[in-house]
Design an enzyme around this catalytic site. Structure first.
Site, PDB file in Angstrom:
ATOM      1  N   ASP A 169       0.823  -1.199   0.000  1.00  0.00           N
ATOM      2  CA  ASP A 169       0.000   0.000   0.000  1.00  0.00           C
ATOM      3  C   ASP A 169       0.866   1.262   0.000  1.00  0.00           C
ATOM      4  O   ASP A 169       1.918   1.309   0.634  1.00  0.00           O
ATOM      5  CB  ASP A 169      -0.894  -0.020   1.249  1.00  0.00           C
ATOM      6  CG  ASP A 169      -1.837   1.152   1.324  1.00  0.00           C
ATOM      7  OD1 ASP A 169      -2.722   1.241   0.458  1.00  0.00           O
ATOM      8  OD2 ASP A 169      -1.691   1.974   2.246  1.00  0.00           O
ATOM      9  N   GLU A 193       1.309  -0.650  -5.153  1.00  0.00           N
ATOM     10  CA  GLU A 193       0.309   0.375  -5.427  1.00  0.00           C
ATOM     11  C   GLU A 193       1.081   1.695  -5.529  1.00  0.00           C
ATOM     12  O   GLU A 193       1.310   2.377  -4.536  1.00  0.00           O
ATOM     13  CB  GLU A 193      -0.743   0.452  -4.319  1.00  0.00           C
ATOM     14  CG  GLU A 193      -1.867   1.418  -4.658  1.00  0.00           C
ATOM     15  CD  GLU A 193      -2.327   2.280  -3.500  1.00  0.00           C
ATOM     16  OE1 GLU A 193      -3.307   3.012  -3.665  1.00  0.00           O
ATOM     17  OE2 GLU A 193      -1.698   2.249  -2.430  1.00  0.00           O
TER      18      GLU A 193
END
Length: 639
Positions: A320, A373
């Site tokens: 993330d 990401e």
């Protein structure tokens, strides 16, 4: 004469080699040493505790077993390592505990164990002694096959799931959560039926606040107790593997919350985070940033990644907020950040951390993937560190997602003026190894559900999604859909409530779900859709320039050029009964799927179109292919 105190003898669990490797950031199984572990020491069974707290004046372990008395069970520091240890005889699995830390300035406070394998159900914050070593895995066939597969040349269609809101029981007890065991069968059945290859789980590491969706972690080594115990999470993964489904976890090495029991100011001052608030805090998120320069901190994170892969058999980690780690000025205004030693905005320690992390997973991960990401144009995210890349297996294609959604939200009349939004991704598709994503982030915070982003009357919205998803399946890159998008969830995602599964009994929603199922099964079946995702030999435009009619056509090729597929997508509500599409060679073209029929399941009933030698779209041959409003067509041919 003063009596010299005898130095306590260490327990012999953490060796000099352990301390050396930890201090150099290369103890990849440090979780076997730090934390709480059942052991027999000097003939006595009990629990061994160890914690890293180098700035502390003193540390003790407290729990129900000693009435949470900070003086009852003091821990001994191991030389200059900053590691404290203690052994509590006759203590067993299930004991609640924390560390009582006396800071250098005399303050005393309690902290949960950073290496705890289990934690109390929120709002409790105590760590719980646990042992997963007795779990009987039965996924040998999956685990032995995994390292033989190159994921970049394999099918990968990911179903992104927030386990707490995928389905819920109609009860207030424990918020109605399904347990890991309950979710395993129902989720596996759904994923198999739909044709997804992988499940990606949001927010599994322990976190105190439901509304963070698991992205503000306090227990990096503990599967959240919301859904059960650690060995029950092992059961979940084991079950999915036996059903042929891969499991990816979201993983958050970018930041952590300020909660008093967590990592923030762990031993009375910044330890896991940068001391300088211009590097150590995210102003937008109110969270702390890991100090990647400290070897022990990078070791904590890299060992944690390997922990999930080795101990829990996960098949990949999706990292993330990578951009927030790479850029020192991410989310910060002038004066809120400090440049690197060269005057730039790149976080040099985070870059080295990623190279170390990804090299470690490549060498020790038994074929596991790691996915970034990353929302910017940072170069070489999925290239080898030896080529000055970061070393990720895949990168989320956020640029494609943004362009795709901007196009899809337009009234069809205006799409002709924005034709390039759908073609631009094909100018850079082979620069990285991409995953095309329509994730949870796109259906929250007043962004509307995927269905309600679509223009037109209610039925038009479903037709728009069908043609959009068809284009997505044909476009190079692996695929990801968030739960609910495959049947047209009406309201925005809300982590507090279940998906509206009753909608799948409504004709339009059921029709969309069936169509997405057919697309996913076509995707899995044909290597032309995943074998050469980063190669121009696997993709060729037929017509990228038909903006006036908002129609796109292209070919996907397998490496052996057998069972190639032609895609045609009409993004307007205007039928084209006289439509003709160029094709690369003569022969028969079998219509395997369209927006009216879905998948033609009986091969002998699938329409066969014969190519004629009539130039069209710059191709030497063509076929007549009447297109309905929002029409789609996938044609199979050999060549």
């Amino acid at each position: 004469m003063a009596v010299r105190k005898k130095k306590p003898k260490d327990l012999g669990v953490i060796s000099d080699v352990d301390r050396y490797l930890f201090g150099n950031g290369t103890h990849y199984e440090i979780y076997e040493k730090l934390g709480a572990h059942p052991m027999t020491i000097k003939g006595k069974k009990g629990i061994y505790f160890a914690v890293w707290a180098p700035h502390a004046q003193a540390v003790s372990v407290v729990g129900d077993f000693n009435n949470w008395d900070a003086k009852a069970t003091p821990m001994t520091v191991l030389d200059t390592s900053g590691i404290y240890e203690a052994f509590v005889p006759d203590l067993g699995i299930g004991a609640l505990y924390k560390y009582s830390i006396k800071a250098a300035d005399g303050r005393e406070f309690l902290k949960s164990d950073p290496y705890a394998q289990y934690a109390e159900f929120r709002p409790g914050t105590a760590s719980i002694v646990y042992d997963t070593s007795g779990f009987a895995w039965s996924d040998d066939a999956w685990m032995s096959k995994r390292p033989t597969i190159n994921p970049r040349e394999a099918a990968m269609s990911i179903y992104e799931v927030h386990l707490g809101s995928w389905r819920k029981h109609d009860t207030e007890e424990r918020a109605g959560y399904y347990t890991y065991k309950e979710a395993a069968k129902e989720l596996a059945d759904y994923v198999k039926k739909m044709g997804y290859t992988h499940v990606e789980l949001m927010g599994i590491a322990e976190h105190p606040f439901d509304g963070s969706w698991g992205y503000q972690v306090t227990g990096y080594y503990a599967p959240t107790s919301r859904y059960g115990k650690p060995d029950e999470f092992m059961y979940f993964i084991n079950y999915l593997h036996k059903k042929g489904i891969g499991v990816i976890l979201d993983w958050v090495p970018a930041h952590f919350p300020r909660d008093a029991h967590g990592l923030a100011d762990f031993d009375g001052q910044p330890l896991y985070e940068y001391a300088d608030s211009r590097k150590g805090e995210h102003p937008d998120w109110g969270t702390k940033v890991f100090d990647y320069e400290k070897h022990e901190v990078s070791n904590f994170l890299i060992a944690n990644a390997l922990y999930w892969i080795k101990k829990f058999h996960v098949d990949g980690l999706r990292v993330d907020a990578v951009a927030s780690m790479l850029y020192l000025d991410y989310g910060r205004k002038d004066g809120q950040w400090v440049a690197n030693k060269y005057g730039g905005n790149q976080n040099l320690e985070a870059i080295e951390f990623f190279k170390h992390l990804n090299s470690s997973i490549r060498d020790r991960g038994n074929g596991a993937m790691i996915i970034a990401e990353e929302s910017t144009a940072w170069p070489k995210v999925t290239h080898d560190p030896a080529e000055d890349g970061l070393g990720f297996t895949f990168k989320w294609n956020m640029g494609w997602m943004h362009d795709f959604l901007e196009y899809m939200k337009l009234d069809p009349y205006f799409r002709k003026y924005n034709h390039n939004k759908m073609t631009f991704g094909l100018t850079y598709f082979n620069s990285e190894n991409f995953i095309l994503v329509l994730s949870h982030d796109e259906v929250v915070h007043l962004k509307c559900s995927m269905l309600n982003k679509m223009p037109g009357y209610f039925s038009d919205k479903f037709d728009n999604l069908k043609v959009g998803y068809t284009y997505m399946i044909g476009h190079p890159g692996k695929k990801l859909l968030f739960m609910g998008q495959d049947f047209g969830q009406l309201h925005e995602w809300d982590e507090k409530v279940s998906l509206d599964w009753y909608l799948t009994e409504e004709p339009l929603h059921q029709g969309l779900q069936d169509y997405v199922r057919d697309l996913l099964h076509v995707y899995k079946k044909y290597p032309s859709l995943w074998e050469a995702d980063d190669d121009w030999n696997g993709f060729n435009w037929i017509n990228a320039n038909d903006g006036d009619r908002s129609i796109f056509s292209f070919v996907r090729y397998a490496r052996n050029h057998k069972q190639s597929l032609v895609f045609v997508c009409n993004f307007t509500p205007i039928a084209r009964d006289d439509y003709r599409v160029g094709v690369p060679k003569k022969g028969n073209y079998t219509l395997i799927l369209d927006n009216k029929q879905g998948l033609y399941k009986a091969p002998n009933k699938a329409p066969i179109l014969k190519a004629v030698k009539q130039e069209c779209d710059g191709q030497p041959y063509s076929v007549a292919l009447p297109l309905s409003a929002y029409g789609t067509a996938i044609l199979r041919f050999n060549g």
